[in-house]
Scaffold this motif. Structure first.
Motif, short mmCIF file in Angstrom:
data_model
loop_
_atom_site.label_atom_id
_atom_site.label_comp_id
_atom_site.label_asym_id
_atom_site.label_seq_id
_atom_site.Cartn_x
_atom_site.Cartn_y
_atom_site.Cartn_z
N ALA A 48 -3.94 24.44 -22.48
CA ALA A 48 -2.98 24.64 -21.40
C ALA A 48 -2.62 23.33 -20.74
O ALA A 48 -3.47 22.45 -20.54
CB ALA A 48 -3.56 25.60 -20.37
N LYS A 49 -1.36 23.19 -20.39
CA LYS A 49 -0.89 21.94 -19.78
C LYS A 49 -1.30 21.87 -18.32
O LYS A 49 -1.10 22.81 -17.56
CB LYS A 49 0.63 21.85 -19.91
N PRO A 50 -1.89 20.76 -17.89
CA PRO A 50 -2.21 20.57 -16.47
C PRO A 50 -0.92 20.42 -15.66
O PRO A 50 0.15 20.22 -16.24
CB PRO A 50 -3.02 19.27 -16.46
N PRO A 51 -1.02 20.47 -14.32
CA PRO A 51 -2.25 20.65 -13.55
C PRO A 51 -2.56 22.12 -13.29
O PRO A 51 -1.68 22.97 -13.27
CB PRO A 51 -1.92 19.93 -12.24
N HIS A 52 -3.84 22.41 -13.11
CA HIS A 52 -4.30 23.74 -12.74
C HIS A 52 -5.69 23.60 -12.12
O HIS A 52 -6.50 22.79 -12.59
CB HIS A 52 -4.37 24.64 -13.98
N ARG A 53 -5.95 24.39 -11.09
CA ARG A 53 -7.26 24.34 -10.46
C ARG A 53 -7.76 25.76 -10.23
O ARG A 53 -7.04 26.62 -9.74
CB ARG A 53 -7.21 23.58 -9.13
N ALA A 54 -9.03 26.02 -10.61
CA ALA A 54 -9.65 27.33 -10.42
C ALA A 54 -10.95 27.16 -9.66
O ALA A 54 -11.61 26.12 -9.75
CB ALA A 54 -9.90 27.99 -11.77
N PHE A 55 -11.33 28.20 -8.91
CA PHE A 55 -12.55 28.15 -8.10
C PHE A 55 -13.35 29.42 -8.32
O PHE A 55 -12.82 30.53 -8.29
CB PHE A 55 -12.20 27.99 -6.62
N ILE A 56 -14.66 29.25 -8.56
CA ILE A 56 -15.58 30.38 -8.68
C ILE A 56 -16.62 30.26 -7.57
O ILE A 56 -17.40 29.29 -7.54
CB ILE A 56 -16.30 30.38 -10.05
N PRO A 57 -16.64 31.21 -6.62
CA PRO A 57 -17.62 31.12 -5.53
C PRO A 57 -19.03 31.43 -6.04
O PRO A 57 -19.24 32.40 -6.76
CB PRO A 57 -17.14 32.19 -4.54
N LEU A 58 -19.99 30.59 -5.65
CA LEU A 58 -21.39 30.79 -6.02
C LEU A 58 -22.25 30.08 -4.99
O LEU A 58 -22.03 28.89 -4.71
CB LEU A 58 -21.65 30.23 -7.43
N ASP A 59 -23.21 30.79 -4.44
CA ASP A 59 -24.04 30.22 -3.38
C ASP A 59 -25.17 29.40 -3.99
O ASP A 59 -26.30 29.87 -4.19
CB ASP A 59 -24.61 31.34 -2.51
N THR A 106 -22.30 21.90 -5.80
CA THR A 106 -21.06 22.35 -6.42
C THR A 106 -20.85 21.59 -7.73
O THR A 106 -21.05 20.39 -7.80
CB THR A 106 -19.88 22.10 -5.47
N VAL A 107 -20.45 22.32 -8.76
CA VAL A 107 -20.19 21.73 -10.07
C VAL A 107 -18.69 21.68 -10.32
O VAL A 107 -17.97 22.63 -10.01
CB VAL A 107 -20.89 22.55 -11.19
N VAL A 108 -18.23 20.57 -10.86
CA VAL A 108 -16.82 20.39 -11.17
C VAL A 108 -16.69 20.08 -12.66
O VAL A 108 -17.31 19.13 -13.15
CB VAL A 108 -16.19 19.25 -10.35
N THR A 109 -15.91 20.88 -13.38
CA THR A 109 -15.54 20.59 -14.77
C THR A 109 -14.04 20.33 -14.81
O THR A 109 -13.26 21.08 -14.21
CB THR A 109 -15.90 21.76 -15.69
N PHE A 110 -13.65 19.26 -15.48
CA PHE A 110 -12.24 18.89 -15.51
C PHE A 110 -11.86 18.44 -16.91
O PHE A 110 -12.71 18.03 -17.71
CB PHE A 110 -11.96 17.77 -14.50
N GLY A 111 -10.58 18.52 -17.23
CA GLY A 111 -10.15 18.09 -18.56
C GLY A 111 -8.70 18.45 -18.82
O GLY A 111 -7.91 18.66 -17.89
N GLY A 112 -8.37 18.51 -20.11
CA GLY A 112 -7.01 18.81 -20.50
C GLY A 112 -6.84 18.63 -22.01
O GLY A 112 -7.80 18.39 -22.74
N PRO A 113 -5.61 18.75 -22.51
CA PRO A 113 -5.36 18.56 -23.94
C PRO A 113 -5.80 17.19 -24.42
O PRO A 113 -5.61 16.19 -23.73
CB PRO A 113 -3.83 18.74 -24.06
N GLY A 114 -6.40 17.14 -25.62
CA GLY A 114 -6.91 15.89 -26.15
C GLY A 114 -6.10 15.36 -27.31
O GLY A 114 -4.90 15.63 -27.43
N THR A 158 -8.90 21.82 -13.70
CA THR A 158 -10.13 21.64 -12.93
C THR A 158 -10.73 22.99 -12.57
O THR A 158 -10.02 23.89 -12.11
CB THR A 158 -9.87 20.86 -11.63
N VAL A 159 -12.04 23.12 -12.80
CA VAL A 159 -12.78 24.32 -12.40
C VAL A 159 -13.90 23.89 -11.46
O VAL A 159 -14.68 22.99 -11.78
CB VAL A 159 -13.37 25.06 -13.62
N ILE A 160 -13.96 24.52 -10.29
CA ILE A 160 -14.96 24.21 -9.28
C ILE A 160 -15.83 25.45 -9.09
O ILE A 160 -15.31 26.55 -8.87
CB ILE A 160 -14.31 23.82 -7.94
N VAL A 161 -17.15 25.28 -9.17
CA VAL A 161 -18.09 26.39 -8.98
C VAL A 161 -19.08 26.00 -7.89
O VAL A 161 -19.76 24.97 -8.00
CB VAL A 161 -18.85 26.72 -10.27
#
Length: 459
Positions: A260-271, A275-283, A438-441
């Protein structure tokens, strides 16, 4: 996988023997140029091909091999089949039950393992020279007559489910899975290769047997052997081990896909505390002419403690303890993907710092000094990575899977040297000019779920 305290004790004994052999093997392989001169293309009397490095320095043999398939060949509704097969092939075969099979491995200090990656079903075999006949015979029975006994299947299934339950509350696991979903949508690459808590309980023994029947075939088999065995003996061993497999695999076609073409940001709530951040894009695909330029510039951005991301996000700002980013290429797609962790109240600042640094290298590219240092590191580290028979076998198998020539190991440093500053600047813009997925958990950071703004266009 372990099934009893007895087996666990046997495994520890076996590991001790293997550790001793592994320490000795550290001196087995030569420098890459010397190893390359020894690489032979061996064809057995039965027509099975392998890359072979004969080395009698120590009485050890290492073999790496792979079949096309992997997790992408799991049935659409049952991700995790290939992984479960990999966990079960050594749980008894032929007339040997699981306990007896592992006792045979332990008694001879034979190391045998299987794994299912995205595109391949892989295997590894290590042994002392004197135990080669029994080692190859145990592998033969695992590949051709695995038992898949119900008690063994349920025991291993329970272990997989236990791992999946732990991963369901692990922020790194959640971030990685969500990233693949965002990147690949409904493509097979979006599915978790180890399965899910919903899919694994539904996998039947018939699914396991059907997967093994379809995937374990000679036409997609790739083999590398390094060690103390002569070509004639090895050819006979390969025929005895793999000769009875089906001639052709029955693979489901997998389409090529662009992430998928950036930009995009997603968030998963977790106590969780961090906080963990995974990021990337087409290679960049492996056979893209710009691939080596991408390897070089990617090392400058995210390859270790001298990288820009490490210096800017950790050293200068103190936002994270570690941060890394790498290229990932598969048969049908490619990604760049990175990860880091930070305090919840600094997650937004961390993501902004990562995006800023990636935008800067996309717009400006690296410096000549960075380019020279990256080339020097990549050439030297590649030589050091071939320091054992096992590492050499793994590297050569990856070259086979990447459809590279048998003398690529000799050519690689010349290809690295040929990368120019203009190449890296062009590729940096190609890789990172659109921003990030970007995915933030973690605990709820401010505006974490808001879409990222598109990066400004450079002139």
């Amino acid at each position: 996988m372990t099934y009893s305290l007895t087996r666990r004790a046997n495994s520890l004994t076996r590991r001790a023997a293997l550790i001793g052999a592994a320490c000795a093997a550290m001196t087995l392989s030569s420098a890459p140029a010397q190893a390359a001169a020894k690489i032979q293309r061996l064809v057995s009397p039965g027509g099975i091909e392998a890359w072979f490095v004969q080395d009698a320095t120590l009485p050890l043999i290492a073999m790496e091999y792979a079949f096309s398939g992997g997790a992408s060949q799991d049935p659409a509704g049952k991700p995790g089949v290939g992984n479960l097969v990999a966990d079960l092939l050594d749980e008894g075969s032929g007339n040997l039950d699981s306990k007896t099979y592992h006792e045979r491995l332990d008694d001879r200090a034979i190391k045998l393992s299987f794994s299912a990656t995205r595109d391949h079903f892989r295997g590894s075999l290590r042994m002392l020279k004197d135990n080669k006949d029994e080692a190859y015979d145990l592998l033969r029975t695992a590949l051709t007559s695995a038992r898949f006994e119900p008690t063994d299947v349920e025991r291993i299934r329970a272990q997989v489910i236990s791992t999946l339950r732990r991963e369901s509350t692990n922020p790194s696991s959640l971030a990685h899975r969500k990233f693949l979903e965002v990147a690949f949508s409904d493509h097979p690459y979006s599915r978790p290769d180890t399965g899910t808590l919903d899919s694994v309980p539904k996998i039947e023994i018939a699914d396991l047997k059907d997967y093994a029947r379809r995937i374990l075939a000679k036409d997609t088999l790739r083999i590398v052997v390094v060690g103390d065995v002569d070509p004639d003996t090895l050819g006979k061993l390969l025929d005895k081990t793999f000769g009875a497999l089906p001639a052709k695999a029955e693979l489901t076609p997998i389409p090529d896909v662009v992430a998928a073409k950036p930009p995009h940001r997603a968030f998963i709530p977790l106590d969780v505390p961090q906080t963990v951040v995974t990021f990337g894009g087409p290679g960049i695909n492996r056979h893209d002419p710009d691939f080596m330029a991408a390897v070089v510039v990617n090392h400058i951005l995210g390859g270790g403690m001298s990288s820009r991301l490490f210096n800017e996000v950790r050293e200068k700002r103190g936002l994270v303890y570690s941060i890394s980013e790498a290229l990932l290429w598969m048969d049908h797609s490619a990604l760049f993907i990175g990860k880091t962790g930070t305090r919840a109240d600094r997650a937004g600042e961390t993501v902004d710092a990562v995006e800023k640094e990636i935008r800067r290298i996309a717009e400006e590219g690296p410096t000549q000094q960075e380019l020279d240092e990256a080339k020097s590191y990549l050439k030297g580290s590649h030589m050091l990575a071939l320091d054992t028979s096992s590492n050499l076998a793994q590297t050569l198998l990856q070259y086979q899977l990447d459809k590279l020539p048998i003398d690529y190991i000799e050519k690689r440093n010349t290809i690295v040297d040929a990368v120019t500053l203009d190449d890296t600047r062009r590729v940096a813009k190609k890789l990172w000019g659109d921003g990030l997925l970007t995915v933030i958990v973690g605990r709820d950071p401010q505006a974490a779920a808001q879409p990222a703004a598109a990066p400004p266009k450079s002139n």
